[in-house]
Scaffold this active site. Sequence first.
Site, PDB file in Angstrom:
ATOM      1  N   VAL A 193       0.884  -1.026  -0.084  1.00 52.50           N
ATOM      2  CA  VAL A 193       0.058  -0.085   0.084  1.00 52.50           C
ATOM      3  C   VAL A 193       1.057   1.328  -0.051  1.00 52.50           C
ATOM      4  O   VAL A 193       0.718   2.165  -0.698  1.00 52.50           O
ATOM      5  CB  VAL A 193      -0.981   0.005   1.052  1.00 52.50           C
ATOM      6  N   GLY A 242       0.635  -7.119   0.444  1.00 58.87           N
ATOM      7  CA  GLY A 242       2.014  -7.097  -0.125  1.00 58.87           C
ATOM      8  C   GLY A 242       2.971  -7.211   1.271  1.00 58.87           C
ATOM      9  O   GLY A 242       4.030  -6.871   1.254  1.00 58.87           O
ATOM     10  N   SER A 261       6.019 -43.613  18.108  1.00 59.36           N
ATOM     11  CA  SER A 261       5.322 -43.038  16.779  1.00 59.36           C
ATOM     12  C   SER A 261       4.191 -42.114  17.181  1.00 59.36           C
ATOM     13  O   SER A 261       2.864 -42.505  16.942  1.00 59.36           O
ATOM     14  CB  SER A 261       4.924 -44.210  15.814  1.00 59.36           C
TER      15      SER A 261
END
Lengths: 305, 615
Positions: free
Chosen positions: B18, B100, B527
Site C-alpha cells: 500500500v 503485500g 510413533s
Amino acid sequence: MTQVRISTDQVLDALEAEAINILRETAGAFKNPVLMYSIGKDSSVLMELARKAFLPAPIPFTFLHIDTLHKFKAMTEFRDRKAAEIGFKLLVHTNPEGLNGAVTPWTHGAQEYTRVMKTVALRQALDAGGYDAAIGGARRDEERSRSKERVFSLREPGHRWEPRNQRPEMWRTRNTTLSDGQTMRVFPLSNWTEIDVWRYIKRENIEIVPLYYAAPRRSVIRDNQIIVLDDDRMPLQANEQAVERLVRFRSLGCYPLTAAIESTASNMDELVAEMELMRVSERAGRLIDGDREASMEAKKTEGYF
Amino acid sequence: MADFMNTPLLRVVTCGSVDDGKSTLIGRLLVETDSVPLDEVERARTYRRAGSVIPVGEIDYSLLTDGLEAEREQGITIDVAYRHLLLPSGRRVVLADGPGHEQYTRNMAVAASDADVALLLIDATKGVRQQTMRHLTVCALMNVGTIIAVINKLDALNFDESIVDKITEQLNEATSRLGIQSTLVIPVSALLGDNVISKSKNANWYQGPTVLGALQEWLPSKSLDEAELRLPIQSILRQGDWRGYAGTLVSGKLSIGDEFMVSESGIMAKVSEIYISGVPATKAHAGAAIAIKPDREVDISRGDLLCGTTAPLQPADRFSADIVWIGEEPLAHGRSYLLISGPSSVNATVTSIRHRLDVNTGHEDAVRQLSLNEIGRVSIATEKPIPLDLYSEFKDSGGFLLIDRVTKQTVGAGMIHHVLRRSFNILAHKFEINKETRASLKAQNPKVLWLTGLPGSGKSTLANEVEQALFQLGVHTYLIDGDNIRTGLNKDLGFTAQDRAENVRRVGEVAKLMVDAGLVVIVSLVSPFRGDRDSVRELFEAEEFVEVFVDTPVEICAQRDPKGLYAKAKAGNLPNMTGIGQGYEPPLNPELRIDGTADLTQSTAAVIQKVLKLS
C-alpha cells in the site's frame, strides 16, 4: 505499435470455457453436487452452461430451488415450465417454519425473514440432500466483499464460511477434497460481470423470466424504491398508493424485497442496450443489503448464498 | 469459432505494498476504465473511515480496493482479491491482488500463478529494495510472462529521468540474473495519473506506453496453439452407448482424425468427434472446453492426460520441484501428501529438501524443513507414475498442489523443475518367489502389529510377551523395538517432529520387507504422530497392518519411568519428550486398544486373539 482489438464474443467465449471447466470439475470431483437454481438471469446462464458442458449427455446435477413463498408468480411458473422443457431434476424446498404465511417480511422484518426463509431453508435442503457441493451463480462484481471469494469456496460443518480457511486457487488445479462435515460452494460465474451475463443471454438466445422486460406494473414507492405488488399480501402503509408504472427488474428475488427500475426496454435488444449504459451497481436495488457495511459478508458467514 | 489467441482474458498480478501507492494505481485503473459502478465511486468520495486524511469529495481509492470486514476486525489477510478491468480495447483483465506484507510470500505466489503480466510497483523515492527483489524472485519462480515495472511517485521527484534510468539499470541486472525474459519500465504518478491511463506531460522524455496501453497491447510470446497437445480429462460423458471425454484443451490444437495417446497407459486412438462448449466442431484451439469421442473403445478415466503421439509425455514417479509452503505446519520430508495437478491426483512423499531459497538475496540455504511462506527445492516420489511436465514449459501440467491427507488443507504449491525418473525405467522386477509363496511355506499370514503409545506405556513389555506367545504357537516373528533401531539403522536421527517422521518411515519400510519375507512383525515404537502412522499403514494391504494402541495415562507412565526419561524431561533436559514437550496423537480408530494398566497376561491374550482372528 500493434492494435489488439478483442470482440465481446471472444470475451464471452473465454468466460464460457472457464465456467464449463469449473462445472465439469465439479461433476467429476464430487459425489453428490447440486445446482442452486434461483430462476434469475444468472441461474438461466448457469443452466445453459451446464447443458453445454455435458452435451450430448444430460446435465448431471439436481436443481435445488429455495422457495420463500414470496417469489414473483412469474418466477414459479417459469421454473416449473423450464424443468418440464429441459427435463432437469428439480427439488423445491421451503422452510416448514414459514408455511401458511407464518414468516413474512412484514411480520418479521426483512432480515429475520431472509434468515429463516433463505439461509436456514438452504441449510436444511443441503443437509437433507447430503450434497457435498452446491453450485451457485454468484459473481465477484456483485459486491465488494465478493472480490475475495474463491471459485471453489469451502464451507465448514454447519455451512459456515471461515475466511481463514479459504484455499488458494492456482492454475486450473483445485483442491476439491473435503474432511468430515465440510462442503464446497462452487461459483462458475465468478469472473463474469453483469453486462457479460446480459450479452451472453442475448447471444445464446436464453429465455428469461418476463419480469426482466419493462411492462406496466402495479407498484408503490417505499424507501425511495419501486416495489411491485405481485399479489395482495403486502400491507400498504398509510401514505402509499398503488400506481401502474412502466418498470422492469435488474435482479429477481422475493417481490417485497426487490426493487424495480423505471425502464421502457421491452425486448432483448433494448434491454442490453440499456444495460450497456447502466452505471450504478446491481445491488443498489436490493433492500436487504443496505443494512450495514459489509452486510453481505455477514450473511455469507452464516451460510447465506 | 472460439479463438483465445489474443488473450481476451488477461491475467495480471499486482505486486507492491500500500505504501508504494498500489491502492491508488489499482483504484485509478478501475475508476478511469469505468470498471466500477458510479455508486461505488460516489461512496469513495463521501464515506470516510476513522483517521482518513483524504478530503471529502476526492476519491479514497483504498475504499475501492480494501478487503473484508472480517479482515479489518480480526487483523488478518485472506490471500488474494480478484477484480476486473474492462479495457477500452475490449480485453478483460482479471486483476489478482495479494496483500503485500513482507511475510506473505505465499499470497504473491498464489496471485502470480496464473498471471500473464505482473504489475510491479516501485516507489521511486525508495528505489529498488529488498521487497522488489522478493517480488521479482517470486514472479520468476511462477514464470510470469511479462514484468511491467511501474516506477511510482515520480511527482515527488519532479519526474527526474535520471532516477528512472538508475532504477532501470538495477532492475535489468536483477531480471537477467533471474532469467526473466520480458520487462517493461513505465514511469508514473498514480496520484496525479501520469502514464496510468493517459500520457504524462511531465515525463515528456518517456516514449513508451502507459500502464493501460501496455495491458491493452500485450500479446503472448508463444502461441499455445503451436505447443504440444495437453488435454486433461475432467468428466466422462455418457449418453446411451455413446462415450465422450470432456476437458479443457490447455495447449495444442486438435482436429477430427488427429491421433492422440493416453499418457498413463500409452494407448493410442484417433479423434472421431469434437464438441466445443457442446457444439459439434471439426477443430479446436488451445483454451477451449471440449469433449471428444475416440474412433475406438479406449480406457480413459477422469484425471488421465491425453497428449500427442509424436513426442508423448511419459509418466514419471520421481521429480525435483520448487515448493512454496502454504501450510501452518512445516513441510517434513518423509510425510505422505496428496499431490494434485488439474483433475489428476496421486499420493506423494517429499523424499528430501535440497535447499531453501532466500527470496531476498537469492541464496540457497541447506535446511531440514520448510515453514509457512518459505520456498525450497525438493525431491518428490509419487506412489504411482503420473504425467507431469516441466513447469517452465506448461504451467497447468507442470504445477501441482500438495494436500494434507488428514485436514485436507492445501499445504504446498509446487512447480516441476526436473523429471528424475520416467516410469519405463522402473517396471518393478517380478520374482517368481513372492510374499504369498514365502508365507505359504511358513503356513502363516504375514502382518505387522504396530504398538504405539507414550514412553513407559508398556509397549516393549507387551511386545515381548506377544512375541513369546506367538513363538510358542509356531509363528515366525520378528520384534522391532524403537530404542534398538535408534542404535543402528536410525542412529543419525534425533527427536524433532521431522526426524520422528523419518524414524517412523524407515521402521515402516523395514517392517514391509519383513512382511514380504513372510514374517509376523511386532513393532514397538512411540510413533506419536497420526499422519506418520497413517503413512506407514498405506505401505500394507488392508488386513496386514494391525495398529495396537497401548493406552496408559501419562501420570502412570511418568511414575513407571523405566528409562528415567520423564525425570530428565521434568528437569528440562529432554525438550522433545513425547507427552511432555511434544504432543501424542492417539489413534482415532486402532484395530485394538489395550489398557496399559490392565493385567499383562490378559492383554497379551487379547493381542494374540486379534492376530489369530485375522489369520
